[in-house]
Design a protein around this motif. Structure first.
Motif, short mmCIF file in Angstrom:
data_model
loop_
_atom_site.label_atom_id
_atom_site.label_comp_id
_atom_site.label_asym_id
_atom_site.label_seq_id
_atom_site.Cartn_x
_atom_site.Cartn_y
_atom_site.Cartn_z
N ASP A 35 2.16 22.22 -1.76
CA ASP A 35 1.30 23.27 -1.24
C ASP A 35 0.59 24.02 -2.37
OD1 ASP A 35 2.25 22.54 1.21
OD2 ASP A 35 3.55 24.29 1.48
N TYR A 36 -0.67 24.34 -2.14
CA TYR A 36 -1.49 25.14 -3.06
C TYR A 36 -1.68 24.46 -4.42
CZ TYR A 36 -0.58 28.69 0.46
OH TYR A 36 -0.49 29.36 1.64
N LYS A 38 -3.49 22.51 -7.44
CA LYS A 38 -4.85 22.46 -7.99
C LYS A 38 -4.92 21.30 -8.98
CE LYS A 38 -5.68 27.46 -7.66
NZ LYS A 38 -6.65 27.36 -6.56
N SER A 62 0.29 18.73 2.75
CA SER A 62 0.30 19.79 1.74
C SER A 62 -0.79 20.78 2.09
CB SER A 62 0.06 19.23 0.33
OG SER A 62 1.11 18.40 -0.08
N LYS A 63 -0.47 22.06 2.02
CA LYS A 63 -1.41 23.11 2.40
C LYS A 63 -2.33 23.47 1.23
CE LYS A 63 1.83 25.44 5.56
NZ LYS A 63 2.54 26.73 5.81
N ASN A 64 -3.60 23.71 1.56
CA ASN A 64 -4.55 24.39 0.68
C ASN A 64 -4.63 23.78 -0.71
OD1 ASN A 64 -5.22 26.46 2.67
ND2 ASN A 64 -3.16 27.23 2.29
N GLN A 66 -6.59 21.77 -3.82
CA GLN A 66 -7.94 21.85 -4.39
C GLN A 66 -8.11 20.75 -5.43
OE1 GLN A 66 -9.20 24.84 -7.45
NE2 GLN A 66 -10.55 25.58 -5.82
N PRO A 124 -3.70 21.71 6.14
CA PRO A 124 -4.93 22.51 6.22
C PRO A 124 -5.47 22.89 4.86
CG PRO A 124 -3.02 23.91 6.54
CD PRO A 124 -2.48 22.51 6.39
N GLY A 125 -6.77 23.22 4.84
CA GLY A 125 -7.35 23.92 3.70
C GLY A 125 -7.69 23.10 2.48
N LEU A 126 -7.78 21.78 2.59
CA LEU A 126 -8.09 20.97 1.41
C LEU A 126 -9.57 21.05 1.06
CD1 LEU A 126 -7.31 18.90 -0.78
CD2 LEU A 126 -7.73 17.10 0.90
N THR A 127 -9.86 21.27 -0.22
CA THR A 127 -11.23 21.31 -0.72
C THR A 127 -11.40 20.27 -1.82
OG1 THR A 127 -11.46 23.67 -0.24
CG2 THR A 127 -12.97 22.73 -1.85
N TYR A 167 -6.74 20.12 11.17
CA TYR A 167 -6.91 20.18 9.72
C TYR A 167 -8.31 19.71 9.33
CZ TYR A 167 -1.86 20.32 10.24
OH TYR A 167 -0.58 20.63 10.64
#
Length: 645
Positions: A35-36, A38, A62-64, A66, A124-127, A167
């Motif tokens: 999660d989170y 980078k 995995s959340k968020n 990047q 959720p939240g993948l960029t 997602y």
């Protein structure tokens, strides 16, 4: 937080005859529970996987996460037995529990539809933002540059009419160019990615070859992580495809997986923007991934296929000759053929050509540049994006290279690749497109040799691909639509918009004196940080010396223009080196790939410096020098104060 690493020449080999796709990346894997995370500012180059993801894998929930500002180059996923996807990046949900095969729980059987659930998705939240994804290959599958696979799963089943719980993946500001796929979607490939947003990307010069063995139902294809073209459960040697036909090259969307479809309830509600027409209930997303496509450049993505001819001549007279169609020639490295080229920028698996929609769906790009806009909305345009430098894949050997013949004549340095054969099989079987029971005895695995696998012309040293806009890019400058819901910056971190409107593509064009807004005649100001760097290194360390990234930032209210490449000065400049390949300030050249000659207010570029004390330096001596950048704000400099040990 994984950042500023060079990750090169690694491999994840698995087993050639493994019957379910091994999902280890050749370079980097982020697995369930990261999660989170980078993954930013990394150099990921030349990695290989026999599973999904030659370069980078986001595997499981995995959340968020990047993935941003990376150079992802010349990675490859390939396997002779099964489809393997995502040459550069693959984002994939982890499969559900292994199906029961008789009395044994095992991955090596095909479960009845409905007996297992879909994956838990990718989270959720993948960029995926502002990456250079270039020259990668999914030789045995789909998604040469980027593959989104099983991003959605159990959350759609649990919340079928609440799409805000599904997602989404935001793919923004990426340059995706010169990637190759043996199946389809050489730039981007989507399956079970029901809420993907693909906004402000430049997707150019990607190639599909329709040469992947999975097209012909090879041994392990029915058990792979993604279904082939045959109906679910079709077992070799039964065939459903007996010829190679062209496939979408820039972006392809694929039918939802049979496992996901079998578990969907009677009614689902598609997210806004992810269905055709006006019907969200049981809309397009029930059958296909239907991405938001806005402010993108899809330009001259080429489609090829293969043909199998008769026996060859001379030393090839024992084998059928395989030919790539159309046959194109290059006179210089990276040259793009002016005639005879077939393009297919976007499409769905099941379509038979750029203007054909046999799949039953038509994608909906808006405010985008395409090679052909036929059949798409009026906000799109088909004028060339006029980037600084486009190149096309072609010969592995530089066409400019010459060699001496046995008689002393100057001749091109070409080479022949004989048909692949198994030394253990006598007589060698004649090549055909029907799979054999044993892969290494069937002589039906095609390996594509292509190039140039380099960032610069090996003869002239000129940078091959510079996909930034120029002053002539009238098709992209100020012609996009506001998309601040997805991104507020461009590939280089410049604020959008830079001019009177949003630009199309990954890079905002900031002409001298234009864009930025405000200022009222104020002077340009900028800073280079950190102001002081005090490293220490052993004398003679060379390329293993410590590295520091300096940031040039526009600190004013008007654009900074005329940025030059960084230079070294002061007392001991020879003890330092500017690493051009990892720098972006100034024009391209001298080994620097990414150019940035102007900065909008608040934007920045980087200069990478390495400390390389000489063997002749006095031990424990301090080696002062400066690094400096010239621009319209003056000269910005930082002090280098390394110690040679």
């Amino acid at each position: 937080n994984v950042h500023h690493n060079s990750i090169t020449s690694n491999s994840s080999l698995g087993d050639e005859l493994f019957s379910a796709t091994p999902a280890g990346a050749g370079g980097v894997s982020f697995c369930t529970g990261s999660d989170y995370y980078k993954f930013n500012y990394n150099w990921l180059c030349g990695n290989l996987s026999t599973g999904d993801g030659g370069g980078l894998v986001h595997m499981g929930f995995s959340k968020n996460g990047q993935i941003a500002h990376n150079s992802i180059l010349f990675n490859q996923s390939t396997n002779p037995t099964i489809p393997t996807n995502g040459g550069g990046i693959v984002v994939m949900g982890a499969p559900d529990v292994d199906p029961a095969c008789g009395a044994t729980t095992d991955a090596d059987c095909i479960p009845p539809l409905g007996s297992v659930g879909p994956s838990d998705g990718a989270g959720p939240g993948l960029t995926i933002d502002a990456n250079l994804i270039m020259g990668n290959a999914a030789e045995s599958g789909s998604g040469g540059g980027l593959r989104l696979q099983h991003v959605n799963g159990s959350e759609v089943v649990s919340f079928p009419t609440t799409p805000s719980q599904w997602y989404a993946v935001n793919v923004t500001n990426n340059i995706i160019a010169n990637n190759v796929a043996g199946w389809d979607g050489a730039g981007i490939s989507l399956v079970d990615a029901l809420a993907a947003n693909i906004v402000n990307n430049t997707i150019m010069s990607n190639d599909t070859t329709a040469s992947s063995g999975v097209l012909f139902n090879t041994l392990g294809a029915p058990l792979a992580s993604s279904q082939g073209p045959c109906p679910y459960g079709t077992q070799p040697p039964q065939t459903c495809v007996t010829s190679s036909t062209p496939k979408p090259a820039g972006l392809v969307t694929i039918q939802n997986s049979p496992t996901l479809v079998a578990n969907l309830p009677a009614t689902i509600t598609c997210p806004a923007g992810h269905y055709a027409g006006t019907t969200a209930n049981n809309g397009t997303c029930r059958r296909y991934s239907y991405p938001v496509l806005t402010n993108d450049v899809f330009w001259q993505n080429r489609r090829f296929n293969i043909t199998v001819g008769s026996f060859g001549a001379g030393t090839l007279n024992q084998q059928h000759v395989v030919t790539l169609v159309p046959t194109l020639n290059q006179t210089t490295t990276g040259a793009c053929a002016a005639t005879g080229t077939n393009y297919w920028d976007i499409g769905a698996r099941g379509d038979t050509g750029p203007g054909n929609h046999s799949s039953g769906i038509t994608l909906n790009p808006t405010y985008s540049v395409l090679t052909s806009t036929a059949g798409y909305g009026s906000t799109n345009r088909s004028t060339s994006p006029a980037v600084a430098a486009q190149y096309c894949n072609g010969s592995r050997v530089p066409p400019e290279a010459t060699c001496k013949s046995p008689t002393g004549q100057t001749v091109p340095c070409g080479f022949q690749v004989p048909p692949g054969i198994s030394d253990a099989t006598v007589p060698n079987p004649v090549f055909n497109l029907r799979p054999a029971a044993t892969v290494d005895e069937g002589n039906n695995w095609i390996n594509i040799s292509w190039g140039p696998l380099a960032l610069t012309n090996p003869v002239t040293g000129v940078v091959l691909g510079n996909y930034t806009p120029t002053a002539s890019s009238t098709a992209t400058i100020n012609t996009g639509t506001p998309a601040s819901a997805y991104t507020t910056h461009d590939f280089f971190g410049n604020t959008r918009p830079a001019g009177n409107g949003w630009d199309i593509g990954a890079v905002e064009f900031a002409a001298a004196g234009g864009g930025g807004g405000g200022g009222g005649g104020a002077a340009a100001t900028a800073s280079l940080t950190p102001a002081l760097w005090s490293p220490a290194a052993v004398r003679g360390v060379g390329l293993l010396g410590p590295v520091q990234i300096f940031t040039l930032r526009n600190t004013g209210t008007v654009p900074v223009t005329g940025i030059t490449q960084a230079t070294l000065a002061g007392t001991n400049p020879g003890d330092y080196a500017v690493v051009r390949l990892l720098s972006t300030c100034g024009p391209a050249g001298n080994g620097q790939l990414l150019p940035q000659t102007s900065l909008n207010p608040g934007s920045s570029c980087v200069v990478t410096v390495q400390f390389r004390p000489l063997t002749t330096d006095q031990i424990h001596s301090v080696r002062p020098a400066t690094v400096q950048v010239l621009d319209s704000a003056g000269t910005q400099s930082s002090l280098l104060n390394g110690t040679a040990n």
